[in-house]
Motif scaffolding. Structure first.
Motif, PDB file in Angstrom:
ATOM      1  N   HIS A 167       0.812  -1.208   0.000  1.00  0.00           N
ATOM      2  CA  HIS A 167       0.000   0.000   0.000  1.00  0.00           C
ATOM      3  C   HIS A 167       0.853   1.268   0.000  1.00  0.00           C
ATOM      4  O   HIS A 167       1.981   1.282   0.483  1.00  0.00           O
ATOM      5  CB  HIS A 167      -0.916   0.023   1.223  1.00  0.00           C
ATOM      6  CG  HIS A 167      -1.721  -1.224   1.401  1.00  0.00           C
ATOM      7  ND1 HIS A 167      -2.597  -1.682   0.456  1.00  0.00           N
ATOM      8  CD2 HIS A 167      -1.759  -2.125   2.431  1.00  0.00           C
ATOM      9  CE1 HIS A 167      -3.160  -2.801   0.882  1.00  0.00           C
ATOM     10  NE2 HIS A 167      -2.666  -3.086   2.071  1.00  0.00           N
ATOM     11  N   GLU A 168       0.258   2.319  -0.522  1.00  0.00           N
ATOM     12  CA  GLU A 168       0.832   3.658  -0.439  1.00  0.00           C
ATOM     13  C   GLU A 168       0.091   4.375   0.689  1.00  0.00           C
ATOM     14  O   GLU A 168      -1.120   4.598   0.597  1.00  0.00           O
ATOM     15  CB  GLU A 168       0.633   4.386  -1.764  1.00  0.00           C
ATOM     16  CG  GLU A 168       1.151   5.809  -1.779  1.00  0.00           C
ATOM     17  CD  GLU A 168       0.800   6.517  -3.074  1.00  0.00           C
ATOM     18  OE1 GLU A 168       0.770   7.772  -3.065  1.00  0.00           O
ATOM     19  OE2 GLU A 168       0.528   5.835  -4.078  1.00  0.00           O
ATOM     20  N   ILE A 169       0.813   4.727   1.766  1.00  0.00           N
ATOM     21  CA  ILE A 169       0.183   5.221   2.989  1.00  0.00           C
ATOM     22  C   ILE A 169       0.455   6.709   3.168  1.00  0.00           C
ATOM     23  O   ILE A 169       1.598   7.168   3.077  1.00  0.00           O
ATOM     24  CB  ILE A 169       0.700   4.476   4.230  1.00  0.00           C
ATOM     25  CG1 ILE A 169       0.686   2.961   4.023  1.00  0.00           C
ATOM     26  CG2 ILE A 169      -0.094   4.883   5.472  1.00  0.00           C
ATOM     27  CD1 ILE A 169      -0.682   2.375   3.887  1.00  0.00           C
ATOM     28  N   THR A 170      -0.614   7.453   3.454  1.00  0.00           N
ATOM     29  CA  THR A 170      -0.507   8.858   3.850  1.00  0.00           C
ATOM     30  C   THR A 170      -1.099   8.997   5.239  1.00  0.00           C
ATOM     31  O   THR A 170      -2.225   8.549   5.488  1.00  0.00           O
ATOM     32  CB  THR A 170      -1.254   9.789   2.882  1.00  0.00           C
ATOM     33  OG1 THR A 170      -0.674   9.692   1.582  1.00  0.00           O
ATOM     34  CG2 THR A 170      -1.178  11.235   3.362  1.00  0.00           C
ATOM     35  N   VAL A 171      -0.350   9.615   6.157  1.00  0.00           N
ATOM     36  CA  VAL A 171      -0.806   9.839   7.526  1.00  0.00           C
ATOM     37  C   VAL A 171      -1.043  11.321   7.738  1.00  0.00           C
ATOM     38  O   VAL A 171      -0.176  12.147   7.453  1.00  0.00           O
ATOM     39  CB  VAL A 171       0.231   9.312   8.543  1.00  0.00           C
ATOM     40  CG1 VAL A 171      -0.077   9.812   9.949  1.00  0.00           C
ATOM     41  CG2 VAL A 171       0.264   7.793   8.524  1.00  0.00           C
ATOM     42  N   PHE A 172      -2.220  11.638   8.261  1.00  0.00           N
ATOM     43  CA  PHE A 172      -2.577  13.014   8.595  1.00  0.00           C
ATOM     44  C   PHE A 172      -2.718  13.128  10.110  1.00  0.00           C
ATOM     45  O   PHE A 172      -3.423  12.331  10.740  1.00  0.00           O
ATOM     46  CB  PHE A 172      -3.905  13.382   7.923  1.00  0.00           C
ATOM     47  CG  PHE A 172      -4.498  14.693   8.386  1.00  0.00           C
ATOM     48  CD1 PHE A 172      -4.131  15.888   7.789  1.00  0.00           C
ATOM     49  CD2 PHE A 172      -5.417  14.727   9.421  1.00  0.00           C
ATOM     50  CE1 PHE A 172      -4.682  17.092   8.201  1.00  0.00           C
ATOM     51  CE2 PHE A 172      -5.972  15.933   9.849  1.00  0.00           C
ATOM     52  CZ  PHE A 172      -5.600  17.115   9.240  1.00  0.00           C
ATOM     53  N   ASP A 173      -2.031  14.121  10.709  1.00  0.00           N
ATOM     54  CA  ASP A 173      -2.156  14.320  12.149  1.00  0.00           C
ATOM     55  C   ASP A 173      -1.620  15.699  12.515  1.00  0.00           C
ATOM     56  O   ASP A 173      -0.980  16.368  11.703  1.00  0.00           O
ATOM     57  CB  ASP A 173      -1.399  13.236  12.921  1.00  0.00           C
ATOM     58  CG  ASP A 173      -2.130  12.826  14.199  1.00  0.00           C
ATOM     59  OD1 ASP A 173      -2.644  13.728  14.899  1.00  0.00           O
ATOM     60  OD2 ASP A 173      -2.196  11.625  14.500  1.00  0.00           O
ATOM     61  N   ARG A 174      -1.886  16.088  13.781  1.00  0.00           N
ATOM     62  CA  ARG A 174      -1.424  17.394  14.266  1.00  0.00           C
ATOM     63  C   ARG A 174       0.093  17.443  14.360  1.00  0.00           C
ATOM     64  O   ARG A 174       0.715  18.465  14.081  1.00  0.00           O
ATOM     65  CB  ARG A 174      -2.019  17.692  15.645  1.00  0.00           C
ATOM     66  CG  ARG A 174      -3.504  17.956  15.669  1.00  0.00           C
ATOM     67  CD  ARG A 174      -3.961  18.314  17.063  1.00  0.00           C
ATOM     68  NE  ARG A 174      -3.665  17.255  18.013  1.00  0.00           N
ATOM     69  CZ  ARG A 174      -2.731  17.303  18.943  1.00  0.00           C
ATOM     70  NH1 ARG A 174      -1.960  18.366  19.057  1.00  0.00           N
ATOM     71  NH2 ARG A 174      -2.555  16.290  19.776  1.00  0.00           N
ATOM     72  N   VAL A 175       0.689  16.348  14.818  1.00  0.00           N
ATOM     73  CA  VAL A 175       2.135  16.254  14.990  1.00  0.00           C
ATOM     74  C   VAL A 175       2.628  15.076  14.164  1.00  0.00           C
ATOM     75  O   VAL A 175       2.083  13.971  14.256  1.00  0.00           O
ATOM     76  CB  VAL A 175       2.512  16.055  16.468  1.00  0.00           C
ATOM     77  CG1 VAL A 175       4.020  15.941  16.617  1.00  0.00           C
ATOM     78  CG2 VAL A 175       1.974  17.199  17.327  1.00  0.00           C
TER      79      VAL A 175
END
Length: 306
Positions: A26-34
């Motif tokens: 998989h191609e993973i993108t993580v979105f978060d504050r930090v």
């Protein structure tokens, strides 16, 4: 698949992203504050996007080209939730905007992490997915509202969804000083010879699941679960807070010091999940037992002092 994980730096998110990355598919993108620093991010083979989960964020750009979006974000936690309007503005409205962006960008599926411990409200038996939600705190209320918003987005488009109502995960990697994670906190306090504090008389019953089992169960739902469906995820076993304290005292080589604090009205007295539906797709034969989970958590904190 291209997978976007919102809240991927949290306790549950980190473990889930690790497992998804290990497959190499998989191609993973993580979105978060930090998010990690540039060098750490580059080594992880994961794309990180820093941002706040709030109304007006450009979710369309974030989910553009995604096959799967996993929504783990909550800006509040049980026992520390805000008033109804704040919960709606902080969690519900941004979620609706996220789902609208997923519809616009033709995302294949959205998985939403709901709360098995709060959406059903007070009960005297294990709750099934078909039981009507009846939350007694604003945390559960906003989860129910987001679930309904996701179902509505699916009905009015080709977007598929899965709702996972997770019980109470605990174990290595959880912040022992945070608001969530009773077992993690108590094990950490015992290890450091701190006084263990519990709310009420210890009669509150919860469905505790070790973090590795929780992550595997989530992957089972994603890989094998029905589309447009809701799944309870837990062990399906109720354990009182008093029994947790006793198990820690019997399992760990530490002397336990205990104090009781006044009970909280936002705490559901009994919350256990019926997991028959999950069992039909499960890859887990035997969940990690309470005693084994306590020891695994203890050994982790002994090795990684915080």
């Amino acid at each position: 698949m291209r997978i976007v994980v919102l809240g991927g730096m949290g306790f549950l998110g980190r473990g889930l992203v690790k497992r998804l990355t290990e497959s190499g598919k998989h191609e993973i993108t993580v979105f978060d504050r930090v998010v990690p620093q540039t060098d750490d991010a580059r080594l992880s083979k994961v794309e990180y996007v820093q941002g706040s989960f709030e109304s007006g964020y450009d979710f369309a750009t974030l989910v553009d080209g995604a096959d799967l979006v996993i929504h783990l974000v909550s800006t509040s936690v049980p026992g520390n939730e805000r008033d109804t309007l704040d919960e709606i503005q902080g969690n519900v409205i941004p979620s609706v905007e996220l789902f609208n962006a997923c519809v616009t960008k033709k995302v294949g599926r959205v998985v939403f992490m709901s709360s098995g411990g709060t959406v059903y409200g007070a009960s005297s038996r294990p709750n099934r997915e078909t039981d009507l939600p009846d939350p007694i705190n604003t945390y559960g209320l906003q989860k129910v509202m987001i679930e309904q918003a996701l179902r509505y987005a699916s009905r009015s488009s080709g977007l598929q969804y899965q709702v996972i109502r997770l019980s109470n995960p605990y174990g290595p990697g959880q912040n022992p000083r945070g608001t969530l994670g009773l077992i993690t906190k108590l094990v950490y306090q015992a290890l450091n010879h701190e006084t263990i504090s519990i709310f009420g008389d210890g009669s509150v019953v919860r469905d505790f699941i070790f973090i590795e089992d929780a992550i595997q169960a989530i992957l089972d739902v994603i890989d094998n679960g029905e589309p447009n469906a809701t799944y309870n995820v837990g062990r399906g076993i109720g354990t009182s807070v008093a029994d947790v304290v006793n198990a820690i005292a019997l399992t760990l080589p530490e002397e336990i010091r205990l104090e009781h604090k006044p009970g909280r009205r936002v705490d559901v007295p009994y919350s256990v999940l019926n997991i028959e539906k999950y069992r039909s797709i499960a890859s887990i034969d035997d969940f990690v037992s309470l005693d084994a989970g306590i020891m695994k958590t203890y050994e982790f904190f002994k090795e990684h002092r915080q």
